[in-house]
Motif scaffolding. Structure first.
Motif, short mmCIF file in Angstrom:
data_model
loop_
_atom_site.label_atom_id
_atom_site.label_comp_id
_atom_site.label_asym_id
_atom_site.label_seq_id
_atom_site.Cartn_x
_atom_site.Cartn_y
_atom_site.Cartn_z
N ARG A 132 0.83 -1.21 0.00
CA ARG A 132 0.00 0.00 0.00
C ARG A 132 0.86 1.25 0.00
O ARG A 132 0.58 2.21 -0.72
CB ARG A 132 -0.92 -0.01 1.22
CG ARG A 132 -2.09 -0.97 1.11
CD ARG A 132 -2.92 -0.93 2.39
NE ARG A 132 -4.11 -1.77 2.28
CZ ARG A 132 -4.95 -2.00 3.29
NH1 ARG A 132 -4.73 -1.45 4.47
NH2 ARG A 132 -6.01 -2.76 3.10
N MET A 133 1.93 1.26 0.80
CA MET A 133 2.81 2.42 0.85
C MET A 133 3.52 2.62 -0.48
O MET A 133 3.65 3.76 -0.96
CB MET A 133 3.84 2.24 1.97
CG MET A 133 4.81 3.40 2.13
SD MET A 133 3.96 4.97 2.53
CE MET A 133 3.42 4.58 4.20
N ALA A 134 3.94 1.53 -1.12
CA ALA A 134 4.61 1.64 -2.41
C ALA A 134 3.65 2.22 -3.46
O ALA A 134 4.05 3.08 -4.27
CB ALA A 134 5.11 0.27 -2.86
N ARG A 135 2.39 1.77 -3.44
CA ARG A 135 1.41 2.31 -4.40
C ARG A 135 1.15 3.79 -4.12
O ARG A 135 1.02 4.60 -5.05
CB ARG A 135 0.12 1.51 -4.34
CG ARG A 135 0.23 0.12 -4.94
CD ARG A 135 -1.14 -0.49 -5.17
NE ARG A 135 -1.86 -0.69 -3.92
CZ ARG A 135 -1.81 -1.82 -3.21
NH1 ARG A 135 -1.08 -2.83 -3.64
NH2 ARG A 135 -2.49 -1.94 -2.09
N ARG A 136 1.09 4.16 -2.84
CA ARG A 136 0.84 5.56 -2.48
C ARG A 136 2.00 6.44 -2.94
O ARG A 136 1.79 7.52 -3.50
CB ARG A 136 0.65 5.67 -0.97
CG ARG A 136 0.18 7.04 -0.51
CD ARG A 136 -0.06 7.07 0.99
NE ARG A 136 -1.10 6.13 1.37
CZ ARG A 136 -0.89 5.08 2.17
NH1 ARG A 136 0.32 4.84 2.65
NH2 ARG A 136 -1.88 4.29 2.50
N LEU A 137 3.23 5.98 -2.72
CA LEU A 137 4.39 6.75 -3.16
C LEU A 137 4.44 6.86 -4.68
O LEU A 137 4.81 7.91 -5.22
CB LEU A 137 5.67 6.10 -2.63
CG LEU A 137 5.90 6.20 -1.12
CD1 LEU A 137 7.13 5.40 -0.73
CD2 LEU A 137 6.03 7.65 -0.68
N ARG A 191 1.87 6.92 -6.67
CA ARG A 191 0.87 7.92 -7.09
C ARG A 191 1.36 9.33 -6.81
O ARG A 191 1.17 10.24 -7.64
CB ARG A 191 -0.45 7.65 -6.36
CG ARG A 191 -1.19 6.41 -6.84
CD ARG A 191 -2.61 6.40 -6.34
NE ARG A 191 -2.69 6.34 -4.88
CZ ARG A 191 -2.77 5.22 -4.18
NH1 ARG A 191 -2.76 4.04 -4.82
NH2 ARG A 191 -2.84 5.23 -2.87
N LEU A 192 2.00 9.54 -5.65
CA LEU A 192 2.52 10.87 -5.34
C LEU A 192 3.62 11.27 -6.33
O LEU A 192 3.69 12.43 -6.76
CB LEU A 192 3.07 10.88 -3.91
CG LEU A 192 2.04 10.81 -2.79
CD1 LEU A 192 2.73 10.67 -1.44
CD2 LEU A 192 1.14 12.03 -2.80
N SER A 244 3.46 14.47 -8.80
CA SER A 244 4.50 15.48 -8.78
C SER A 244 5.10 15.67 -10.17
O SER A 244 5.36 16.80 -10.60
CB SER A 244 5.59 15.08 -7.78
OG SER A 244 6.66 15.99 -7.81
N ALA A 245 5.30 14.57 -10.89
CA ALA A 245 5.86 14.67 -12.24
C ALA A 245 4.90 15.41 -13.17
O ALA A 245 5.32 16.24 -13.99
CB ALA A 245 6.15 13.26 -12.78
N ARG A 246 3.62 15.14 -13.04
CA ARG A 246 2.64 15.85 -13.88
C ARG A 246 2.64 17.34 -13.56
O ARG A 246 2.53 18.19 -14.46
CB ARG A 246 1.25 15.28 -13.67
CG ARG A 246 1.03 13.92 -14.33
CD ARG A 246 -0.46 13.62 -14.44
NE ARG A 246 -1.10 13.64 -13.14
CZ ARG A 246 -1.27 12.56 -12.38
NH1 ARG A 246 -0.81 11.38 -12.79
NH2 ARG A 246 -1.87 12.65 -11.21
N SER A 247 2.76 17.67 -12.26
CA SER A 247 2.77 19.08 -11.86
C SER A 247 4.00 19.79 -12.42
O SER A 247 3.90 20.92 -12.91
CB SER A 247 2.75 19.17 -10.33
OG SER A 247 2.82 20.51 -9.92
#
Length: 253
Positions: free
Chosen positions: A193-198, A200-201, A205-208
């Motif tokens: 779950r933590m790996a998937r959350r990171l 997504r973040l 961030s890359a899109r931003s």
């Protein structure tokens, strides 16, 4: 006088053992199937009791338990014989393949496969019956059991405890193995779950950053310069200078 029972004939050795055990205890109690129905308050009919000991198919667990109680036989032993008959039936249809032991479980999929195997060893009790036997309302919802059996979700720890209890896991050492297996699978699930959350973040961030770069004039791609327009080539020759000598050395007229 009741008709004599036909000999037990089945390819399932567990079912044969269960049927012979039920018959032996009925004869020891000196009861007919009709008397069993009367003594049990007609929870089940004489025909149902007769079929339970016929050996033609594995009877339902509540019938086996009522049969044993009515004859004064140990209910726990009747349940274990029933579980063995059901498991033998299941294994004949689905040969064992790659089921990990609890001490070899490290993730959710492994835990679910091991619990599915335990479920069939316990006789594959119908999930609504499991919910009823678990006791407290909502302690082991049948929908949760169905999701675990289909591999879609993982038990929470209190649900695992209720599941083990319904499946007759009573040995303390075995309980410890299952709890340790659950904790390993739980940690693995949290890491995933933590790996998937990171991930997504990181993607957000890359899109931003890409959006900010595209909107900054300093980072825009330079415009492609326009190609120079070509001037038309003169179609009339240039005038010769008047003081240029001719080929014979004389000035032009």
């Amino acid at each position: 006088m009741a008709r004599p029972e036909q000999p037990v004939s089945t390819s399932n050795p567990g079912l044969a053992k269960l049927a012979e055990w039920l018959r032996a205890h009925r004869r020891a109690a000196g009861l007919t199937h009709r008397e069993m129905a009367e003594r049990s308050g007609y929870d089940f009919s004489a025909t149902t009791y007769s079929r339970a000991a016929s050996g033609n198919q594995v009877p339902r667990l509540p019938v086996v338990e009522a049969y044993a109680r009515t004859c004064g036989a140990p209910v726990g032993q009747a349940r274990r014989l029933w579980q063995a008959a059901r498991y033998a039936e299941h294994r004949r249809r689905y040969p064992r393949a790659g089921v990990p032991r609890p001490d070899r479980v490290y993730d959710r999929d492994g835990l679910n496969r091991a619990l599915q195997e335990l479920y069939y060893k316990a006789g594959a009790i119908p999930v609504d019956e499991m919910e009823r036997r678990a006791g407290a309302h909502g302690e082991l919802p049948h929908s949760t059991v169905l999701r675990m059996l289909s591999g879609k979700s993982m038990f929470e720890l209190p649900q695992l405890v209720a599941f083990l209890r319904v499946c007759d896991v009573t040995d303390g050492v075995e309980w410890g193995r299952w709890r340790s297996a659950w904790h390993r699978a739980h940690r693995h699930r949290e890491v995933e779950r933590m790996a998937r959350r990171l991930a997504r973040l990181h993607e957000a961030s890359a899109r931003s950053r890409r959006s900010a770069r595209d909107q900054d004039p300093a980072h825009r791609s330079p415009a492609t310069p326009a190609e120079p327009r070509s001037l038309p080539y003169p179609s009339v020759g240039l005038a010769m200078p008047r003081n240029r000598p001719t080929g014979d050395g004389r000035p032009p007229p």
